[in-house]
Motif scaffolding. Structure first.
Motif, PDB file in Angstrom:
ATOM      1  N   GLN A 106      -6.919  -1.697 -12.041  1.00 27.68           N
ATOM      2  CA  GLN A 106      -7.992  -0.722 -11.870  1.00 27.68           C
ATOM      3  C   GLN A 106      -7.413   0.652 -11.545  1.00 27.68           C
ATOM      4  OE1 GLN A 106     -10.482  -2.284  -8.770  1.00 27.68           O
ATOM      5  NE2 GLN A 106     -10.977  -4.148  -9.895  1.00 27.68           N
ATOM      6  N   PHE A 107      -8.110   1.701 -11.991  1.00 29.46           N
ATOM      7  CA  PHE A 107      -7.665   3.061 -11.708  1.00 29.46           C
ATOM      8  C   PHE A 107      -8.879   3.970 -11.637  1.00 29.46           C
ATOM      9  CE2 PHE A 107      -6.975   1.611 -16.016  1.00 29.46           C
ATOM     10  CZ  PHE A 107      -7.756   2.455 -16.786  1.00 29.46           C
ATOM     11  N   ARG A 108      -8.767   4.961 -10.754  1.00 26.25           N
ATOM     12  CA  ARG A 108      -9.866   5.889 -10.491  1.00 26.25           C
ATOM     13  C   ARG A 108      -9.522   7.226 -11.135  1.00 26.25           C
ATOM     14  NH1 ARG A 108     -13.617   5.395  -6.364  1.00 26.25           N
ATOM     15  NH2 ARG A 108     -12.371   3.706  -5.476  1.00 26.25           N
ATOM     16  N   CYS A 109      -9.801   7.350 -12.470  1.00 27.68           N
ATOM     17  CA  CYS A 109      -9.396   8.553 -13.188  1.00 27.68           C
ATOM     18  C   CYS A 109     -10.238   8.717 -14.453  1.00 27.68           C
ATOM     19  CB  CYS A 109      -7.911   8.454 -13.550  1.00 27.68           C
ATOM     20  SG  CYS A 109      -7.250   9.930 -14.380  1.00 27.68           S
ATOM     21  N   TRP A 110     -10.667   9.963 -14.726  1.00 27.50           N
ATOM     22  CA  TRP A 110     -11.403  10.254 -15.959  1.00 27.50           C
ATOM     23  C   TRP A 110     -10.466  10.345 -17.165  1.00 27.50           C
ATOM     24  CZ3 TRP A 110     -16.198   9.201 -16.012  1.00 27.50           C
ATOM     25  CH2 TRP A 110     -17.049   9.522 -14.939  1.00 27.50           C
ATOM     26  N   HIS A 111      -9.218  10.726 -16.932  1.00 27.84           N
ATOM     27  CA  HIS A 111      -8.276  10.938 -18.027  1.00 27.84           C
ATOM     28  C   HIS A 111      -7.002  10.142 -17.762  1.00 27.84           C
ATOM     29  CE1 HIS A 111     -11.018  14.115 -19.108  1.00 27.84           C
ATOM     30  NE2 HIS A 111     -10.816  14.721 -17.940  1.00 27.84           N
ATOM     31  N   THR A 118       3.230   0.301 -16.443  1.00 26.21           N
ATOM     32  CA  THR A 118       2.218   1.047 -17.201  1.00 26.21           C
ATOM     33  C   THR A 118       1.240   1.727 -16.256  1.00 26.21           C
ATOM     34  OG1 THR A 118       0.862  -0.964 -17.404  1.00 26.21           O
ATOM     35  CG2 THR A 118       2.342  -0.434 -19.244  1.00 26.21           C
ATOM     36  N   PRO A 119       1.704   2.685 -15.459  1.00 30.43           N
ATOM     37  CA  PRO A 119       0.792   3.389 -14.548  1.00 30.43           C
ATOM     38  C   PRO A 119      -0.280   4.124 -15.347  1.00 30.43           C
ATOM     39  CG  PRO A 119       2.867   4.578 -14.742  1.00 30.43           C
ATOM     40  CD  PRO A 119       3.062   3.270 -15.435  1.00 30.43           C
ATOM     41  N   ARG A 120      -1.519   4.063 -14.881  1.00 29.05           N
ATOM     42  CA  ARG A 120      -2.613   4.726 -15.576  1.00 29.05           C
ATOM     43  C   ARG A 120      -3.072   5.989 -14.871  1.00 29.05           C
ATOM     44  NH1 ARG A 120      -5.220   1.836 -19.245  1.00 29.05           N
ATOM     45  NH2 ARG A 120      -5.524   3.926 -20.079  1.00 29.05           N
ATOM     46  N   HIS A 121      -2.865   6.068 -13.559  1.00 22.87           N
ATOM     47  CA  HIS A 121      -3.290   7.262 -12.821  1.00 22.87           C
ATOM     48  C   HIS A 121      -2.152   8.277 -12.768  1.00 22.87           C
ATOM     49  CE1 HIS A 121      -4.982   9.852  -9.709  1.00 22.87           C
ATOM     50  NE2 HIS A 121      -6.139   9.223  -9.882  1.00 22.87           N
ATOM     51  N   PRO A 122      -2.417   9.567 -13.024  1.00 22.55           N
ATOM     52  CA  PRO A 122      -1.360  10.590 -12.985  1.00 22.55           C
ATOM     53  C   PRO A 122      -0.619  10.657 -11.651  1.00 22.55           C
ATOM     54  CG  PRO A 122      -3.332  11.466 -14.030  1.00 22.55           C
ATOM     55  CD  PRO A 122      -3.715  10.131 -13.475  1.00 22.55           C
ATOM     56  N   TYR A 123      -1.307  10.338 -10.547  1.00 18.18           N
ATOM     57  CA  TYR A 123      -0.633  10.366  -9.251  1.00 18.18           C
ATOM     58  C   TYR A 123       0.427   9.273  -9.170  1.00 18.18           C
ATOM     59  CZ  TYR A 123       0.116  10.136  -4.215  1.00 18.18           C
ATOM     60  OH  TYR A 123       0.694  10.129  -2.965  1.00 18.18           O
ATOM     61  N   THR A 124       0.097   8.075  -9.646  1.00 18.66           N
ATOM     62  CA  THR A 124       1.075   6.990  -9.654  1.00 18.66           C
ATOM     63  C   THR A 124       2.289   7.375 -10.491  1.00 18.66           C
ATOM     64  OG1 THR A 124      -0.757   5.407  -9.494  1.00 18.66           O
ATOM     65  CG2 THR A 124       1.398   4.529 -10.082  1.00 18.66           C
ATOM     66  N   LYS A 125       2.028   7.970 -11.653  1.00 11.57           N
ATOM     67  CA  LYS A 125       3.121   8.410 -12.517  1.00 11.57           C
ATOM     68  C   LYS A 125       3.965   9.476 -11.825  1.00 11.57           C
ATOM     69  CE  LYS A 125       5.402   8.633 -16.419  1.00 11.57           C
ATOM     70  NZ  LYS A 125       6.286   7.521 -16.848  1.00 11.57           N
ATOM     71  N   LEU A 127       0.871  -1.174   0.000  1.00 18.82           N
ATOM     72  CA  LEU A 127       0.000   0.000   0.000  1.00 18.82           C
ATOM     73  C   LEU A 127       0.907   1.223   0.000  1.00 18.82           C
ATOM     74  CD1 LEU A 127      -2.912   1.069   0.198  1.00 18.82           C
ATOM     75  CD2 LEU A 127      -2.698   0.943   2.688  1.00 18.82           C
ATOM     76  N   VAL A 128       0.932   1.957  -1.126  1.00 20.92           N
ATOM     77  CA  VAL A 128       1.900   3.037  -1.294  1.00 20.92           C
ATOM     78  C   VAL A 128       1.206   4.383  -1.427  1.00 20.92           C
ATOM     79  CG1 VAL A 128       3.498   1.443  -2.430  1.00 20.92           C
ATOM     80  CG2 VAL A 128       2.021   2.883  -3.822  1.00 20.92           C
ATOM     81  N   VAL A 135      -6.489   4.857  -5.548  1.00 19.29           N
ATOM     82  CA  VAL A 135      -6.640   5.433  -6.887  1.00 19.29           C
ATOM     83  C   VAL A 135      -6.163   4.492  -7.991  1.00 19.29           C
ATOM     84  CG1 VAL A 135      -6.504   7.798  -6.048  1.00 19.29           C
ATOM     85  CG2 VAL A 135      -4.407   6.636  -6.779  1.00 19.29           C
ATOM     86  N   GLU A 136      -5.369   3.469  -7.627  1.00 19.74           N
ATOM     87  CA  GLU A 136      -4.918   2.514  -8.635  1.00 19.74           C
ATOM     88  C   GLU A 136      -4.494   1.219  -7.955  1.00 19.74           C
ATOM     89  OE1 GLU A 136      -2.125   2.262 -12.674  1.00 19.74           O
ATOM     90  OE2 GLU A 136      -2.072   4.051 -11.408  1.00 19.74           O
TER      91      GLU A 136
END
Length: 323
Positions: A312-317, A246-253, A41-42, A235-236
């Motif tokens: 899974q990711f919680r993001c519109w974009h 392949t991070p999908r959420h901008p926060y992870t990136k 959990l990060v 969020v992911e």
């Protein structure tokens, strides 16, 4: 996920205040951990990682409200009273804290503390508990355990104290251990040794881990799956490979961009602008939108998560996946 999950957390909510002045800290958190699996959990400090672990352990302070389900061994831990929880905590469910001095009493010998932990859950003689304690210290790589059992915590180095804390956590071969950044205060060499020891013990006993950390480099070498938390929400989630490659959420990136790598020696690290909001000032919709460069008006509404996907990711974009 299949019904073989050791732990199922469903819609965990933690808040302060009454209904009229409710301040959410943790909101709609759901997690699953299988036997023998390490889920990291990060997230940044203040994301709610430690509080999630304490809620699972039934160790929230008075005045903190909570709701949801923490299903463990067919029981909802959030519904148990303290007497029933004591039979689970330290026996089938254990926790390793960041500072081992939170686990160890400075005025008692290490052997006394280890033996008393054994006798708290099993009816064995003091001599047998002492013998098991020596074996537990030997298992985590402490030399001359018979002699070290007679020492006080201050006579151990930080790494050795953490090994004792890990030994205590494994005493009853628990189904799940929650590790709250247990190697943060250790030097790199000792950290590597302890991580290897934990992985060996987990494989040997089939123990599942919820490993709380802000160190993505550590998670890369330890986790089977990763859950990224921001401002009290997941969020992911996905396999270690999927989330880190392949991070999908901008926060992870953003978290990944802040980790130094040998491939970009001398390059300036990217920093996520702003800070995590306090419980009383969490924005509506996507909580990350005030700090996100991809934010639009749509982000003022709560993003939809595709529950059918393993990643899974919680993001519109979400970020695009490279071909």
């Amino acid at each position: 996920m299949q019904d073989t999950a050791t732990l199922r957390v469903r819609d965990l909510n933690i808040w302060l205040g009454d209904r009229a002045q409710r301040r959410a800290i943790i909101e709609d958190v759901s997690l699953d951990i299988r036997a023998g699996e390490v889920l990291c959990l990060v997230g940044e400090s203040g994301s709610g990682k430690t509080l999630t672990g304490l809620a699972i352990m039934g160790m929230l302070e008075g005045g903190i409200n909570f709701a949801g389900e923490v299903l463990f061994g067919g029981q909802n831990l959030l519904a148990l009273d303290e007497t029933a929880m004591q039979r689970v905590r330290g026996n089938r469910l254990a926790m390793i804290f960041q500072d081992p001095m939170m686990t160890l009493n400075p005025v008692l010998r290490v052997g006394t503390q280890v033996a008393e932990t054994i006798r708290a859950h099993r009816r064995v003689s003091w001599a047998e508990a002492w013998r098991e304690g020596c074996e537990a210290l030997r298992l985590v790589g402490i030399p001359s355990p018979e002699e070290r059992m007679r020492c006080y915590p201050h006579e151990f180095s930080g790494g050795m104290r953490q090994r004792v804390a890990i030994a205590i956590a494994f005493l009853h071969r628990p189904d799940l251990i929650i590790a709250d950044e247990p190697t943060t205060a250790l030097d790199v060499t000792t950290q590597s040794q302890i991580l290897a020891q934990v992985q060996d013990l987990s494989a040997k006993f089939g123990t599942a881990f919820l490993w709380v950390t802000h160190d993505l480099a550590l998670a890369a070498g330890l986790a089977d799956r990763i859950a990224v938390m921001y401002a009290g929400k997941i969020v992911e989630t996905g396999t270690c490979f999927d989330v880190l490659s392949t991070p999908r959420h901008p926060y992870t990136k953003g978290l990944l961009n802040s980790v130094p790598t040998a491939l970009e020696k001398g390059a300036r690290l990217a920093q996520i602008p702003g800070a995590i909001p306090s419980p009383g000032s969490i924005p509506s919709g996507c909580r990350f939108r005030p700090r996100c460069g991809r934010s639009t008006a749509q982000c003022a509404t709560e993003p939809i998560v595709d529950e059918t996907k393993s990643h899974q990711f919680r993001c519109w974009h979400p970020l695009e996946v490279s071909a």
